[in-house]
Write a protein that holds these residues in place. Sequence first.
Motif, PDB file in Angstrom:
ATOM      1  N   TYR A 262      10.105  -5.901  33.090  1.00  0.00           N
ATOM      2  CA  TYR A 262      10.706  -5.016  34.051  1.00  0.00           C
ATOM      3  C   TYR A 262      12.019  -5.641  34.759  1.00  0.00           C
ATOM      4  O   TYR A 262      13.044  -5.157  34.812  1.00  0.00           O
ATOM      5  N   LEU A 263      11.668  -6.955  34.983  1.00  0.00           N
ATOM      6  CA  LEU A 263      12.780  -7.632  35.754  1.00  0.00           C
ATOM      7  C   LEU A 263      14.004  -7.948  34.689  1.00  0.00           C
ATOM      8  O   LEU A 263      15.017  -7.875  35.345  1.00  0.00           O
ATOM      9  N   ALA A 264      13.607  -8.045  33.434  1.00  0.00           N
ATOM     10  CA  ALA A 264      14.743  -8.371  32.586  1.00  0.00           C
ATOM     11  C   ALA A 264      15.586  -7.149  32.346  1.00  0.00           C
ATOM     12  O   ALA A 264      16.990  -7.125  31.958  1.00  0.00           O
ATOM     13  N   LEU A 265      15.075  -5.883  32.712  1.00  0.00           N
ATOM     14  CA  LEU A 265      16.006  -4.814  32.660  1.00  0.00           C
ATOM     15  C   LEU A 265      16.453  -3.960  33.921  1.00  0.00           C
ATOM     16  O   LEU A 265      16.966  -3.043  34.113  1.00  0.00           O
ATOM     17  N   HIS A 266      15.832  -4.813  35.162  1.00  0.00           N
ATOM     18  CA  HIS A 266      16.152  -4.083  36.425  1.00  0.00           C
ATOM     19  C   HIS A 266      16.687  -5.111  37.564  1.00  0.00           C
ATOM     20  O   HIS A 266      16.414  -6.238  37.454  1.00  0.00           O
ATOM     21  N   ASP A 267      17.372  -4.664  38.315  1.00  0.00           N
ATOM     22  CA  ASP A 267      17.777  -5.372  39.502  1.00  0.00           C
ATOM     23  C   ASP A 267      16.745  -5.869  40.396  1.00  0.00           C
ATOM     24  O   ASP A 267      15.964  -5.033  40.979  1.00  0.00           O
ATOM     25  N   ALA A 268      16.678  -7.031  40.882  1.00  0.00           N
ATOM     26  CA  ALA A 268      15.505  -7.507  41.542  1.00  0.00           C
ATOM     27  C   ALA A 268      15.577  -7.097  42.887  1.00  0.00           C
ATOM     28  O   ALA A 268      14.348  -6.935  43.589  1.00  0.00           O
ATOM     29  N   LEU A 269      16.746  -7.028  43.479  1.00  0.00           N
ATOM     30  CA  LEU A 269      17.019  -6.269  44.852  1.00  0.00           C
ATOM     31  C   LEU A 269      16.730  -5.037  44.994  1.00  0.00           C
ATOM     32  O   LEU A 269      15.913  -4.609  45.929  1.00  0.00           O
ATOM     33  N   THR A 270      17.424  -4.351  44.576  1.00  0.00           N
ATOM     34  CA  THR A 270      17.467  -2.645  44.581  1.00  0.00           C
ATOM     35  C   THR A 270      16.291  -1.958  43.730  1.00  0.00           C
ATOM     36  O   THR A 270      16.195  -0.706  43.904  1.00  0.00           O
ATOM     37  N   LYS A 271      15.878  -2.562  42.786  1.00  0.00           N
ATOM     38  CA  LYS A 271      14.975  -2.082  41.531  1.00  0.00           C
ATOM     39  C   LYS A 271      15.527  -1.134  40.713  1.00  0.00           C
ATOM     40  O   LYS A 271      14.921  -0.336  39.863  1.00  0.00           O
ATOM     41  N   LEU A 272      16.837  -0.901  40.673  1.00  0.00           N
ATOM     42  CA  LEU A 272      17.667  -0.080  40.118  1.00  0.00           C
ATOM     43  C   LEU A 272      17.728  -0.746  38.446  1.00  0.00           C
ATOM     44  O   LEU A 272      17.662  -1.868  38.112  1.00  0.00           O
ATOM     45  N   PRO A 273      18.122  -0.106  37.400  1.00  0.00           N
ATOM     46  CA  PRO A 273      18.428  -0.646  36.210  1.00  0.00           C
ATOM     47  C   PRO A 273      19.633  -1.676  36.295  1.00  0.00           C
ATOM     48  O   PRO A 273      20.373  -1.139  37.059  1.00  0.00           O
ATOM     49  N   ASN A 274      19.567  -2.632  35.480  1.00  0.00           N
ATOM     50  CA  ASN A 274      20.811  -3.851  35.549  1.00  0.00           C
ATOM     51  C   ASN A 274      21.706  -3.389  34.398  1.00  0.00           C
ATOM     52  O   ASN A 274      21.669  -2.478  33.651  1.00  0.00           O
ATOM     53  N   ARG A 275      22.484  -4.420  34.390  1.00  0.00           N
ATOM     54  CA  ARG A 275      23.580  -4.121  33.275  1.00  0.00           C
ATOM     55  C   ARG A 275      23.246  -4.114  31.739  1.00  0.00           C
ATOM     56  O   ARG A 275      23.441  -3.253  30.981  1.00  0.00           O
ATOM     57  N   VAL A 276      21.991  -4.869  31.400  1.00  0.00           N
ATOM     58  CA  VAL A 276      21.475  -4.744  30.084  1.00  0.00           C
ATOM     59  C   VAL A 276      21.040  -3.420  29.887  1.00  0.00           C
ATOM     60  O   VAL A 276      21.090  -2.882  28.689  1.00  0.00           O
ATOM     61  N   LEU A 277      19.852  -2.971  30.760  1.00  0.00           N
ATOM     62  CA  LEU A 277      19.494  -1.565  30.446  1.00  0.00           C
ATOM     63  C   LEU A 277      20.436  -0.454  30.271  1.00  0.00           C
ATOM     64  O   LEU A 277      20.492   0.363  29.672  1.00  0.00           O
ATOM     65  N   LEU A 278      21.587  -0.537  31.228  1.00  0.00           N
ATOM     66  CA  LEU A 278      22.729   0.358  31.422  1.00  0.00           C
ATOM     67  C   LEU A 278      23.377   0.289  30.204  1.00  0.00           C
ATOM     68  O   LEU A 278      23.726   1.362  29.256  1.00  0.00           O
ATOM     69  N   GLU A 279      23.865  -0.730  29.550  1.00  0.00           N
ATOM     70  CA  GLU A 279      24.497  -1.025  28.301  1.00  0.00           C
ATOM     71  C   GLU A 279      23.663  -0.206  27.213  1.00  0.00           C
ATOM     72  O   GLU A 279      24.338   0.324  26.220  1.00  0.00           O
ATOM     73  N   GLY A 280      22.451  -0.496  27.257  1.00  0.00           N
ATOM     74  CA  GLY A 280      21.710   0.074  26.056  1.00  0.00           C
ATOM     75  C   GLY A 280      21.602   1.553  26.178  1.00  0.00           C
ATOM     76  O   GLY A 280      21.843   2.253  25.268  1.00  0.00           O
ATOM     77  N   ARG A 281      21.580   2.091  27.446  1.00  0.00           N
ATOM     78  CA  ARG A 281      21.610   3.601  27.358  1.00  0.00           C
ATOM     79  C   ARG A 281      22.900   4.201  27.251  1.00  0.00           C
ATOM     80  O   ARG A 281      23.271   5.281  26.732  1.00  0.00           O
ATOM     81  N   LEU A 282      24.188   3.306  27.705  1.00  0.00           N
ATOM     82  CA  LEU A 282      25.524   3.807  27.374  1.00  0.00           C
ATOM     83  C   LEU A 282      25.472   3.644  25.916  1.00  0.00           C
ATOM     84  O   LEU A 282      26.329   4.731  25.396  1.00  0.00           O
ATOM     85  N   GLU A 283      25.289   2.877  25.145  1.00  0.00           N
ATOM     86  CA  GLU A 283      25.172   2.749  23.667  1.00  0.00           C
ATOM     87  C   GLU A 283      24.527   4.242  23.120  1.00  0.00           C
ATOM     88  O   GLU A 283      25.335   4.618  22.243  1.00  0.00           O
ATOM     89  N   GLU A 284      23.535   4.466  23.640  1.00  0.00           N
ATOM     90  CA  GLU A 284      22.826   5.604  22.881  1.00  0.00           C
ATOM     91  C   GLU A 284      23.496   6.905  23.277  1.00  0.00           C
ATOM     92  O   GLU A 284      23.714   7.853  22.343  1.00  0.00           O
ATOM     93  N   ALA A 285      24.104   6.931  24.482  1.00  0.00           N
ATOM     94  CA  ALA A 285      25.119   8.221  24.821  1.00  0.00           C
ATOM     95  C   ALA A 285      26.204   8.152  24.019  1.00  0.00           C
ATOM     96  O   ALA A 285      26.742   9.222  23.752  1.00  0.00           O
ATOM     97  N   LEU A 286      27.000   7.203  23.740  1.00  0.00           N
ATOM     98  CA  LEU A 286      28.219   7.280  22.970  1.00  0.00           C
ATOM     99  C   LEU A 286      27.532   7.641  21.513  1.00  0.00           C
ATOM    100  O   LEU A 286      28.330   8.390  20.857  1.00  0.00           O
ATOM    101  N   ALA A 287      26.471   6.944  21.029  1.00  0.00           N
ATOM    102  CA  ALA A 287      26.118   7.376  19.617  1.00  0.00           C
ATOM    103  C   ALA A 287      25.835   9.052  19.582  1.00  0.00           C
ATOM    104  O   ALA A 287      26.207   9.621  18.643  1.00  0.00           O
TER     105      ALA A 287
END
Length: 694
Positions: A262-287
Amino acid sequence: MLQGSYNSLLVLFSLLVAVLAAYTSLEMAGRITTATGRTARLWLTGGAFAMGLGIWSMHFIGMLAFSLPIRLGYDPLVTLLSLSIAVASSAFALWLVCQQTLPAGRLVGGAVLMGLGVAGMHYTGMAALRMEPGIVYDVPLFALSIVIAVAASGVALKTAFSLRHNSRRMRPLRAGAAIVMGLAIVGMHYTGMSAAGFPAGSLCTAATEGVNGTWLALLIIVVTLAVTAVALTISLLEDLRLETENAALTRSLAEANQELGYLALHDALTKLPNRVLLEGRLEEALARARSDGGEFALMFMDLDGFKVVNDAYGHQVGDRLLVQVAERLASAVRGNDTLARVGGDEFVLLVPDEGRAGATIIAGRLLAAIGAPFDVDGHDLRISTSIGIAMCPADGALVHDALMHADAAMYHAKSMGRNAHCFFDASMNENMQCQLQLTQDLRAALERNELVLHYQPQFAAPDGPITGVEALVRWAHPKRGMIGPDEFIPLAEKTGLIVPIGEWVLDEACRQVREWLDTGACDWNVAVNLSPVQFSHPQLTALVRDTLARHRVDPRHLTIEVTESAAMRDVEASLRILQALHEMGVRISIDDFGTGYSSLMYLKRLPASELKIDRGFVRELAHDAEDAAIVSSVVALGHTLGIDIVAEGVETATQKEFLTRLGCNSLQGYLLGRPVPAADLGALSREPARASVS
């Protein structure tokens, strides 16, 4: 010779006890191997006693199974001696098999010693009969029994060493090995018994004085079974405990792995997705957009005014503000949107299947959410956000391009006045490329010696002489010419280059002071500004001390300028740093005084030599009664505390006269003298302070 006979039931019991003793020895060897320290010693002691008692019991039950046509008994002391030999032999065997290695030489030596111990136990037990005349032994059978004892001991040691590691699959192997070992032990015993001959007319002198065998057999069987049962039960309970702990550890590891995932994919402070998870979903959206021809919005948000809050109230308040910002943004987006935190105060929103019109509505909603006041730890905080929007895949068919273009649009929104949103345009990319190129050039500026210092004089109010100078850094860019600090210092702070640049400024200022002193040009004090990043650096005090020593400059010639907001960020830490610099002999100046959130209680504790009134108050001095009142109060406060007051940004004669009348000690500004290279400062020092802007 007297003819003896055997009780079949007791013979069977002796075999069962031998097998049980062998299995117990194997269990104890496994237990000792996995233990350490005091626990291992306890297992060795208990295991030796349980194993020795088992082997001795098998031997003694076998003897009790034997009967002669005369009454038999056993000397208790000699019987206990035979038991002691069995326990000692068992302790030696367990110690041997728990070593790291068991080479052939050690195995043979151990087998001989243990075999002699077992044989010694057996024949000592036979001696407990105290026969008159003594027992006559058949030499070949006697020798054979010792050979069997040594061979059985070798097999037992090798088997125990091989099966000493604890695991479930070892238990069936140990059971089979215990049967083989038990048969070997019984074989040795009954071979030894066969070697014994009892002459006709023999008497057992222990029959009247010693222990009666009728009840002794039952007692030994009960005690042996009890001891071995206890030992095995404890061993099994220990296995159960270890299995329970292992199960708990396995669960903990699984939970920890889940948390790490979870921590690998989320920001520790805000619990929001981090850059790694965002880039994965952005890649899917572009595809998806490439396959179905759709489009979506990517919004890059940066908070306006967050740095001021962080500097004024500290990182803890800043972090709590970020959490509240994340909560507001999350409540303003849809369930299928992806809101991520990608930097300190930077957020990105991925809005699938949305065109420009829908993106405009969502951006307005986000601006309104952040624009409302925040209540953090009792502080009423007001910030805004600037939003850059890239419509993908038109504005970026790759993840990197989409993020970069949304970022460029965000910077354009900031340049338009902030608290606004802006869609990406190709021209913005050029501006961003210029910023990136400028950052790369700045990294090389130190190596290429492109930075220079200009010095702005400070005059004793109203018309001099010069009391000191402030060192101000400039960048002599090879292509763009002289670049002022307002253009490149923010870049340096953002990239972390401010630390080496600050070190260079301090070093160059001290070098220049040394040059002035050596040439007898002047005896000025030089002020050097510290950025908040440099001020919080753990090696600051050592850096200042080493730089002064390297250039042989008296600390009284150096003034360290720290902004009020930087000094108040962590008051106790600031007090320690400033006190250390003060004790070194360095002067302390609190810059931009009046713009922050100082407490008079803390100001009284600061070892400040001077306060610098911010140019913002000076600018409207003649037209704003509130600014005039603030400056008057600061001057009065400084005089009360014995602190010099310096007013910066003096650009008109009216300002100069007003500040002099209020009681400012020193003045600094374009009216009196602009920043100039060190070579031009000498001429300026010989002129009176100018009365008009030059």
